[in-house]
Write an enzyme that holds these catalytic residues in place. Structure first.
Site, mmCIF file in Angstrom:
data_model
loop_
_atom_site.group_PDB
_atom_site.id
_atom_site.type_symbol
_atom_site.label_atom_id
_atom_site.label_comp_id
_atom_site.label_asym_id
_atom_site.label_seq_id
_atom_site.Cartn_x
_atom_site.Cartn_y
_atom_site.Cartn_z
ATOM 1 N N LYS A 11 0.821 -1.212 0.000
ATOM 2 C CA LYS A 11 0.000 0.000 0.000
ATOM 3 C C LYS A 11 0.861 1.271 0.000
ATOM 4 C CE LYS A 11 -4.070 -2.053 2.256
ATOM 5 N NZ LYS A 11 -5.051 -1.880 3.362
ATOM 6 N N TYR A 51 -12.520 -2.136 -3.632
ATOM 7 C CA TYR A 51 -13.038 -2.274 -2.265
ATOM 8 C C TYR A 51 -14.571 -2.177 -2.219
ATOM 9 C CZ TYR A 51 -8.437 -2.190 0.023
ATOM 10 O OH TYR A 51 -7.179 -2.502 0.467
ATOM 11 N N ASN A 114 -2.112 0.549 6.668
ATOM 12 C CA ASN A 114 -1.640 -0.706 7.265
ATOM 13 C C ASN A 114 -0.792 -1.551 6.313
ATOM 14 O OD1 ASN A 114 -3.716 -1.612 5.693
ATOM 15 N ND2 ASN A 114 -4.872 -2.588 7.337
ATOM 16 N N HIS A 117 -2.174 -5.327 1.550
ATOM 17 C CA HIS A 117 -3.452 -6.009 1.344
ATOM 18 C C HIS A 117 -3.150 -7.445 0.934
ATOM 19 C CE1 HIS A 117 -7.437 -7.055 -0.160
ATOM 20 N NE2 HIS A 117 -6.788 -7.643 -1.158
ATOM 21 N N GLU A 128 -9.892 -10.605 -7.331
ATOM 22 C CA GLU A 128 -8.902 -9.528 -7.190
ATOM 23 C C GLU A 128 -7.760 -9.669 -8.208
ATOM 24 O OE1 GLU A 128 -7.764 -9.574 -3.052
ATOM 25 O OE2 GLU A 128 -9.741 -8.894 -2.403
HETATM 26 P P1 IDP Z 1 -7.930 -6.668 5.544
HETATM 27 O O1 IDP Z 1 -7.171 -5.650 4.718
HETATM 28 O O2 IDP Z 1 -7.120 -7.116 6.746
HETATM 29 O O3 IDP Z 1 -8.465 -7.825 4.732
HETATM 30 P P2 IDP Z 1 -10.653 -5.599 5.605
HETATM 31 O O4 IDP Z 1 -11.595 -5.832 6.725
HETATM 32 O O5 IDP Z 1 -10.901 -6.297 4.305
HETATM 33 O O6 IDP Z 1 -9.179 -5.914 6.167
HETATM 34 O O7 IDP Z 1 -10.613 -4.026 5.354
HETATM 35 C C1 IDP Z 1 -9.972 -3.493 4.218
HETATM 36 C C2 IDP Z 1 -9.143 -2.313 4.638
HETATM 37 O O8 IDP Z 1 -10.011 -1.284 5.094
HETATM 38 C C3 IDP Z 1 -8.189 -2.565 5.794
HETATM 39 O O9 IDP Z 1 -6.954 -3.111 5.392
HETATM 40 C C4 IDP Z 1 -8.027 -1.207 6.394
HETATM 41 O O10 IDP Z 1 -7.033 -0.458 5.684
HETATM 42 C C5 IDP Z 1 -9.384 -0.574 6.155
HETATM 43 N N1 IDP Z 1 -10.214 -0.687 7.367
HETATM 44 C C6 IDP Z 1 -10.829 -1.774 7.837
HETATM 45 N N2 IDP Z 1 -11.501 -1.514 8.974
HETATM 46 C C7 IDP Z 1 -11.293 -0.203 9.216
HETATM 47 C C8 IDP Z 1 -11.732 0.653 10.252
HETATM 48 O O11 IDP Z 1 -12.465 0.286 11.186
HETATM 49 N N3 IDP Z 1 -11.310 1.938 10.157
HETATM 50 C C9 IDP Z 1 -10.513 2.397 9.150
HETATM 51 N N4 IDP Z 1 -10.076 1.598 8.147
HETATM 52 C C10 IDP Z 1 -10.461 0.312 8.194
#
Ligand code: IDP
Length: 141
Positions: A11, A51, A114, A117, A128
């Site tokens: 990312k 997304y 974070n 992905h 994807e």
């Molecule tokens: P993942 O990336 O670990 O699979 P997902 O639940 O698919 O997690 O969420 C996609 C992305 O959305 C996450 O990597 C994160 O960057 C963002 N995200 C998920 N939950 C939150 C939240 O509660 N607040 C802000 N960003 C979030």
């Protein structure tokens, strides 16, 4: 376990930290092979489409804003149990909860920024990978 493919994205925050190589090295050391890769600066439409499952969540706008804030490295990783192996290497979505030694524990700032992905299921991986790569852009090894 059969060989699988998964989609990985380094990312914008991790690209900005110049951590692409260190992250790929973790995949390679765990036995995953890069079989496709491209650097992209996602458009708003590309990020929204990728997304789409999160479109009704409160964080969707921030997520799209973050994913379009700078270039990303999109890759297809191949190897035994690639989907779970990549998720294990990544660590929990929230870096504060990510196990020590995982990519997110070591490189991520926050739940928004974070670092990586990774597809979370065979169905997601198929969708994807096709979202970013044509079959002629994937080089099995
Ligand atoms: P993942 O990336 O670990 O699979 P997902 O639940 O698919 O997690 O969420 C996609 C992305 O959305 C996450 O990597 C994160 O960057 C963002 N995200 C998920 N939950 C939150 C939240 O509660 N607040 C802000 N960003 C979030």
């Amino acid at each position: 376990m059969a060989s699988q493919r998964t989609l990985s994205i380094v990312k914008p925050d991790a690209v900005a930290k110049n951590a692409i190589g260190e992250i790929i090295s973790r995949f390679e050391k765990a036995g995953l092979k890069v079989v496709a890769a491209k650097m992209l600066h996602l458009s708003k439409e590309q990020a929204e489409g990728f997304y789409a499952e999160h479109k009704d969540r409160g964080f969707f706008g921030d997520l799209v804003g973050f994913m379009t804030s700078g270039p990303v490295l999109v890759q297809v990783l191949e190897g035994d149990d690639a989907i779970v192996k990549n998720r294990d290497l990544m660590g929990a979505t929230n870096p504060q909860e990510a196990a020590p030694g995982t990519i997110r524990a070591d490189f991520a700032q926050s739940i928004d920024a974070n670092a990586v992905h990774g597809s979370d299921s065979p169905e997601s991986a198929e969708r994807e990978i096709a979202y970013f790569f044509g079959s002629d852009e994937i080089c099995p090894r």
